[in-house]
Structures are given as structure tokens and as C-alpha cells.
Design a protein around this motif. Structure first.
Motif, short mmCIF file in Angstrom:
data_model
loop_
_atom_site.label_atom_id
_atom_site.label_comp_id
_atom_site.label_asym_id
_atom_site.label_seq_id
_atom_site.Cartn_x
_atom_site.Cartn_y
_atom_site.Cartn_z
N ASN A 147 38.08 57.29 93.85
CA ASN A 147 38.12 57.19 92.55
C ASN A 147 37.53 55.50 93.01
O ASN A 147 37.09 54.94 92.56
N THR A 148 39.05 54.99 93.68
CA THR A 148 39.13 53.44 94.17
C THR A 148 38.13 52.74 94.59
O THR A 148 37.43 51.99 94.43
N LEU A 149 37.60 53.75 95.86
CA LEU A 149 36.41 53.16 96.75
C LEU A 149 35.73 52.98 95.90
O LEU A 149 34.97 52.27 95.84
N ALA A 150 34.34 54.34 95.21
CA ALA A 150 34.07 54.56 94.29
C ALA A 150 33.81 53.38 93.43
O ALA A 150 32.63 52.53 92.94
N VAL B 17 46.43 55.33 103.22
CA VAL B 17 45.79 54.26 103.97
C VAL B 17 44.97 53.26 102.47
O VAL B 17 45.91 53.03 101.49
N ASP B 18 45.19 51.62 103.29
CA ASP B 18 45.14 50.65 103.07
C ASP B 18 44.25 49.91 102.29
O ASP B 18 43.26 49.39 103.39
N LEU B 19 44.05 50.44 100.81
CA LEU B 19 42.79 50.47 100.78
C LEU B 19 42.09 48.78 100.08
O LEU B 19 41.05 48.02 100.10
N VAL C 178 32.16 54.01 104.66
CA VAL C 178 33.89 54.25 104.52
C VAL C 178 33.05 55.58 104.52
O VAL C 178 32.22 56.68 104.44
N VAL C 179 33.68 56.15 106.26
CA VAL C 179 33.76 57.79 106.62
C VAL C 179 34.84 58.04 106.71
O VAL C 179 36.12 57.72 107.35
#
Length: 302
Positions: free
Chosen positions: A116-119, A90-92, A103-104
Motif C-alpha cells: 500500500n505504501t508503494l502504491a 525493506v527500506d521503503l 518494483v518486483v
């Protein structure tokens, strides 16, 4: 003058105490990873799984989607949205620039590091992995709640479940057909009884011949299929997949499904994508089994 000042003070106090725009209410739901997910107002959504994209569209939230994974292709307008990657890639950075409110993600398609990155970016992530018809309906309701669509999503999910109940009731007294579902030819793989496909087969008056296997997608031998003597062989795919399936089993004429040519495929994106179109898949499987039951002269009330 004193009265005028008093009135101004009261009016000013009311203005301060009563904001013109109330802050959006925080809504929380537990996701399929057991995590508590809390959101405010959700206007922008990213979906990282085809089944989740279809659930969101089913709930009427397709206009809120700003990005999806590369496999999300239904409804058709989803193909026009920015693609953010595929399984485990995924291209975060691009995702973060979309500033999603939610985000789902697919539980089996996102790593702990990515979560963790998204959090750390402060982006709420609902992890979705429904493994039964009831779990899909639960996802519909929980996501609908997070999106502020509780009343409509509950009604849609309940009506969707009721359609499965109607299918099950209409096949309740039919004599079961023994069904082998093939996932893969080499190595030969099937599905155990806990898989949603097994649930659909049973709903349509069939019995998964490998329902007692505890593994979700076990590897088996040809001899096991021959000994199980299925009345029907099912798989997923298109016309070319059906041709290969029939050729693969053509020599095993002692198997009733082969002898009677009771071999069929169901479109993969509706049968193994655990979203709203599972209902279409169930209807298709029921039609196939009903046709074979009729051709074989099986007593439907045996």
C-alpha cells in the motif's frame, strides 16, 4: 501574403497535432497476486527477491536494476548494487529515493502495508511467486512484456521450457527411483508433490515418496521415511550439509538409499530459488539419479 499565412497556419497546425516525442505506451500485466500492473517506459527497476533478480538478469535487463534485496547475489554484479533489506524488512524510504519505474517483489516477502505504501507513492509493483517451472516461464514473459522485451523474453522462456521437455523425454522410459527430499533435519521436513522440486524429481525419472502429501513443506517422522524405503535421499546445501545428512541417516541401514550411500545434496541457490537456474538444478538432479541408477544396476527401460 494570404498564401504565406495559409501555409504557416497549416504548418503550425501540423506541429501542434504531431508531437515531437510521443508519450510512452502504457503496458499492463497481471501479477502472481492477481493484481493488474501497468507501467510506462521502464528504465529503473528494483528487485526485492533473489529469484526475480535472476529472472530480470536472464531477460537482459540487469543494467536497469538500481537496487536489490540483500539475498540477491547472482549474477555476481548484483552484489555491487545497493541492498534494500531482507525478508519483510525493506527500506521503503531509500527505495522511494531511487525513483524506480517498477518494483518486483516476492509475494511471501512483502506485507500488504508495504504494498500500500508503494502504491500510494505511485510506484508500480509486480508481485512474483512462481511455484512451478511453467510459472517461472510465465513470469519471464510477463516481466519481459512490462520491460518492453516481449519478443526476446518470449523466445528465451520458450527455449528454457524446451530444455526441461528434452530432459523429461530422455528419462521418460526409465524405471523410477524412489526419492526422499529433506528440507530440514529437526523437525524433519520434506516437500509435497506440488513443489517444484517434486516436479524436477519426476522429470528426472524419480518419484517423490511423499508426493501425495498436500502440504507444500510438511513435517514428518523418521519412521515414515524408513517405511517409504527411498532409493535416494536428496537435500540442498554444500559439502558440510552432505556430511551432516549422511551422519543423520547412517544408522538406518534398512533404507536402500542409506545402504547404498545414495545420498546427495544440490546447491540450494539453484534448487529452491525459483528462477532461471532451476534448469541447472534439474540437470544436476538428473545426473545424480542417473549415476545412482547405474550403480544400482536398475534397468533404465523397466
Amino acid at each position: 501574403m494570404r498564401n504565406v499565412c495559409s501555409r504557416l497556419f497549416v504548418l503550425f497546425g501540423l506541429f501542434v497535432l504531431t508531437p515531437v516525442w510521443a508519450a510512452p505506451q502504457t503496458v499492463c500485466e497481471r501479477d502472481d497476486a492477481g493484481r493488474q500492473v501497468c507501467v510506462g517506459e521502464v528504465k529503473r527497476v528494483v528487485s526485492l527477491a533473489p529469484h526475480a533478480t535472476e529472472i530480470l538478469a536472464f531477460l537482459g535487463a540487469e543494467s536497469r536494476l538500481v537496487g536489490v534485496d540483500s539475498a540477491s547475489d547472482f549474477p555476481l554484479q548484483m552484489r555491487q548494487l545497493p541492498k534494500l533489506g531482507d525478508y519483510l524488512r525493506v527500506d521503503l524510504e531509500r527505495l522511494a529515493l531511487m525513483h524506480p519505474d517498477l518494483v518486483v517483489a516476492w509475494k511471501s516477502g512483502i506485507t500488504p502495508d508495504q504494498l500500500n505504501t508503494l502504491a500510494n507513492l505511485g510506484i508500480p509493483v509486480f508481485v512474483s511467486e512462481p511455484q512451478s517451472i511453467q510459472a517461472v516461464a510465465s513470469n519471464m514473459k510477463r516481466l519481459g512484456h512490462l520491460l518492453g522485451l516481449t519478443a526476446s523474453s518470449d523466445e528465451l522462456a520458450d527455449r528454457w521450457l524446451a530444455s526441461f521437455d528434452a530432459l523429461a523425454q530422455s528419462h521418460r522410459r526409465q524405471k523410477p527411483l524412489r526419492v526422499f527430499y529433506q528440507v530440514w533435519a529437526d523437525p524433519l521436513m520434506t516437500l509435497g508433490g506440488s513443489h517444484v522440486v517434486s516436479q524436477i524429481i519426476q522429470m528426472c525419472g524419480g518419484t517423490n515418496v511423499f508426493k501425495d502429501l498436500k502440504t507444500l513443506a510438511p513435517t514428518i517422522g523418521v519412521e515414515a521415511v524408513v517405511q517409504a524405503r527411498p532409493d535416494v535421499i536428496l537435500s540442498s546445501g554444500g559439502t558440510s550439509d552432505l556430511d551432516r545428512l549422511m551422519a543423520q541417516w547412517s544408522r538406518w541401514t534398512a533404507v536402500p538409499a542409506v545402504a547404498r550411500q545414495h545420498i546427495a545434496v544440490v546447491p540450494q541457490d539453484i534448487l529452491v530459488r525459483n528462477g532461471p537456474r532451476l534448469l541447472n538444478a534439474a540437470q544436476r538432479v538428473c545426473t545424480i539419479l542417473d549415476g545412482y541408477r547405474s550403480r544400482a544396476g536398475v534397468d533404465s527401460h523397466g
